[in-house]
Design an enzyme around this catalytic site. Structure first.
Site, short mmCIF file in Angstrom:
data_model
loop_
_atom_site.label_atom_id
_atom_site.label_comp_id
_atom_site.label_asym_id
_atom_site.label_seq_id
_atom_site.Cartn_x
_atom_site.Cartn_y
_atom_site.Cartn_z
N LYS A 39 0.84 -1.21 0.00
CA LYS A 39 0.00 0.00 0.00
C LYS A 39 0.87 1.25 0.00
O LYS A 39 1.92 1.27 0.67
CB LYS A 39 -0.89 -0.05 1.25
CG LYS A 39 -1.94 1.02 1.37
CD LYS A 39 -2.76 0.81 2.64
CE LYS A 39 -3.90 1.79 2.80
NZ LYS A 39 -4.74 1.49 3.98
N SER A 93 -9.70 1.36 2.98
CA SER A 93 -8.86 2.19 2.15
C SER A 93 -7.78 1.40 1.38
O SER A 93 -7.20 1.95 0.44
CB SER A 93 -8.17 3.24 3.02
OG SER A 93 -7.31 2.61 3.97
N SER A 97 -9.88 -1.08 7.12
CA SER A 97 -9.31 -0.89 5.77
C SER A 97 -8.56 -2.07 5.17
O SER A 97 -8.18 -2.01 4.01
CB SER A 97 -8.39 0.31 5.76
OG SER A 97 -9.16 1.47 5.67
N1 GLN Z 1 -13.11 3.55 6.48
C1 GLN Z 1 -12.57 3.97 7.74
C2 GLN Z 1 -12.17 5.42 7.65
O1 GLN Z 1 -12.44 6.02 6.68
C3 GLN Z 1 -11.41 3.11 8.10
C4 GLN Z 1 -10.18 3.46 7.37
C5 GLN Z 1 -9.00 2.61 7.73
O2 GLN Z 1 -9.13 1.55 8.34
N2 GLN Z 1 -7.84 3.11 7.37
O3 GLN Z 1 -11.59 5.96 8.52
#
Ligand code: GLN
Length: 475
Positions: A68, A143, A167
């Site tokens: 990532k 994400s 994410s």
């Molecule tokens: N979707 C969640 C957020 O927007 C989790 C994101 C993540 O785990 N990095 O914060």
């Protein structure tokens, strides 16, 4: 040669070890596929296989890895999919990436993501959205959407991502692959561009549970560069359980009831998987996590609060983008941040700054921390009776691109079932449990801190019983 990319990472490593293929061949096969990526899953792809030999004798066999964009990799653009980090090539490599490289997994490329890991659909990326390989009009989740799409489509044998509030698990679920969010502290955060430091964890995204165990085994360990990292108690062995005899699964009615907004197709797959678990010998009972429905509210105070502090460092002085401030420092800061951050990141910085402001700190941030403690206690109590808590990973399967971009609250609800485990710091894994209208559905198992070995074992037994076919996403 094309058959090489049909293998799981563990199988490919085995072939290299047996001398039936070389690491260079495998790297090139994936490099070509990643370079021809039409899902927008990669933000950068290596141009050539690393020259070192001797991969056949390493534990990961030379099987390349996609990382990532949130992980710093020396000399390689590492931009957290943000314009503010445009052109940033870090002078050092994140600990987990270095550990994997040293164990024999060279870097294949950096993957697309939501900017600074804020999002659930990968639509908040300065590089544009990623397409779900099962249906290109849909999101891959977020994400870590680029990592999930790349693995599902066979553009990478395996990948790593980060999970702050879902994410890794949610994109794994939406792309039909395995995603593990480890216990907080199991993997070093050094070199991971920070979002919410008390929640961020790195973890594997893989085609199957065996690959997840193999990768995770080489990611863990205390790192003097991250004071919140811990020595992992015990080793992670390849999972081998064939049944779930004696395993007690709790289904939290506070999360799986009407409030969770679980789609009918997701519920069906979840219930079918519970049926399989029972046939494998597990006992299944409802359980309570009374404070878990408040996890999302607490998370959307705590995570933005930490993000607002972490993102203060992006000021145009040290990294990436800098706009001219007409000789005025503050104007340079504000122009750089105005242009460099996307709308979701700005929303989080404002929310977080507000939640931490002196007049509101106790009311918002303080209360959210108390709720967090209650949620951790709920899990502790539940684990006195149950080995694992199980839920669907995401209330819905992959949704259409653009469907939720104008409604941040609808977007945040995607993580209703994932965020409680993040706040409690406990490990959770998502495995594909089937399809709903041709789209993958994820099944989540969560266990007590440092129960990853048992969790992987149980997930492995279930995976075998489910027999999910992921080839529909490969090209
Ligand atoms: N979707 C969640 C957020 O927007 C989790 C994101 C993540 O785990 N990095 O914060």
């Amino acid at each position: 040669m094309s058959h090489l990319v049909d293998l799981t990472a563990a199988q490919a490593a085995e072939q290299i070890r047996a001398g039936e293929a070389t690491a260079a061949e495998l790297f090139e096969a994936y490099r070509e596929r990643a370079a021809a990526d039409d899902l927008n899953a990669f933000t950068w792809v290596a141009d050539a296989a690393p020259s070192e030999n001797g991969h056949a004798s390493t534990p990961l066999g030379g099987v390349p890895i996609a990382v990532k964009d949130l992980f710093c990799t020396e000399g390689v653009p590492s931009q957290a999919a943000s314009k503010i980090l445009e052109g940033y090539r870090p002078p050092y490599t994140a600990t987990v990436v270095a550990k994997l490289r040293d164990a024999g997994a060279p870097l294949l490329g950096q993957t697309n993501q939501d900017e600074f890991a804020m999002g659930s659909s990968n639509e908040n990326s300065a590089f544009g959205p990623v397409f779900n390989p099962w249906d290109r009009s849909r999101v891959p989740g977020g994400s870590s959407g680029g990592s999930a799409a790349a693995v599902a489509a066979g553009l990478a044998p395996w990948a790593i991502g980060t999970d702050t509030g879902g994410s890794i698990r949610q994109p794994a679920a939406l792309c039909g692959i395995v995603g593990l969010k480890p216990t907080y502290g199991a993997c070093s955060r050094y070199g991971m561009i920070a979002f919410a430091s008390s929640l961020d964890q790195a973890g594997p995204l893989t085609r199957d549970v065996t690959d997840a165990a193999l990768l995770f085994r080489h990611m863990i360990g205390r790192d003097p560069q991250d004071s919140t990292s811990l020595e992992f108690p015990g080793e992670i062995a390849p999972p081998e359980s064939e049944d779930l005899k004696g395993v007690k699964l709790g289904v939290p009615e506070d999360l799986t009831g009407a409030e969770g907004g679980i789609e009918p197709g997701v519920r069906e797959s979840f219930e079918a998987t519970l049926g399989l678990a029972e046939r494998l010998g597990a006992t299944i009972e409802p359980c309570r996590l009374p404070h878990a429905p408040h996890a999302l509210s607490a998370y959307y105070l705590i995570a933005p609060a930490e993000a607002s502090a972490n993102l203060a460092r992006f000021d145009g002085v040290r990294y990436g983008l800098r706009l001219d401030g007409d000789k005025d420092l503050v104007t340079m800061y504000s122009r750089t941040r105005e242009v460099g951050f996307g709308p979701e990141v700005k929303r989080r910085i404002m929310l977080g700054t507000y939640a931490l402001s002196s007049g509101y700190y106790d009311a918002y941030y303080g209360t959210a921390q108390k709720v967090r403690t209650k949620i951790a206690e709920d899990f502790k109590t539940a684990f006195e009776r149950f080995d694992f808590i199980v839920t669907p990973t995401s209330p819905c399967a992959a949704f259409e691109l653009g469907a939720k971009t104008d409604d941040p609250l609808a977007m945040y609800l995607n993580d209703f079932l994932a965020v409680p485990m993040s706040l409690a710091g406990i490990p959770a894994i998502s495995i594909p449990s089937g399809l709903s209208d041709g789209l993958p559905v994820g099944f989540q198992l969560a266990g007590p801190a440092f129960s990853e070995s048992r969790l992987l074992d149980a997930a492995y037994a279930l995976e075998r019983a489910i027999g999910f076919d992921g080839t529909g996403a490969r090209r």
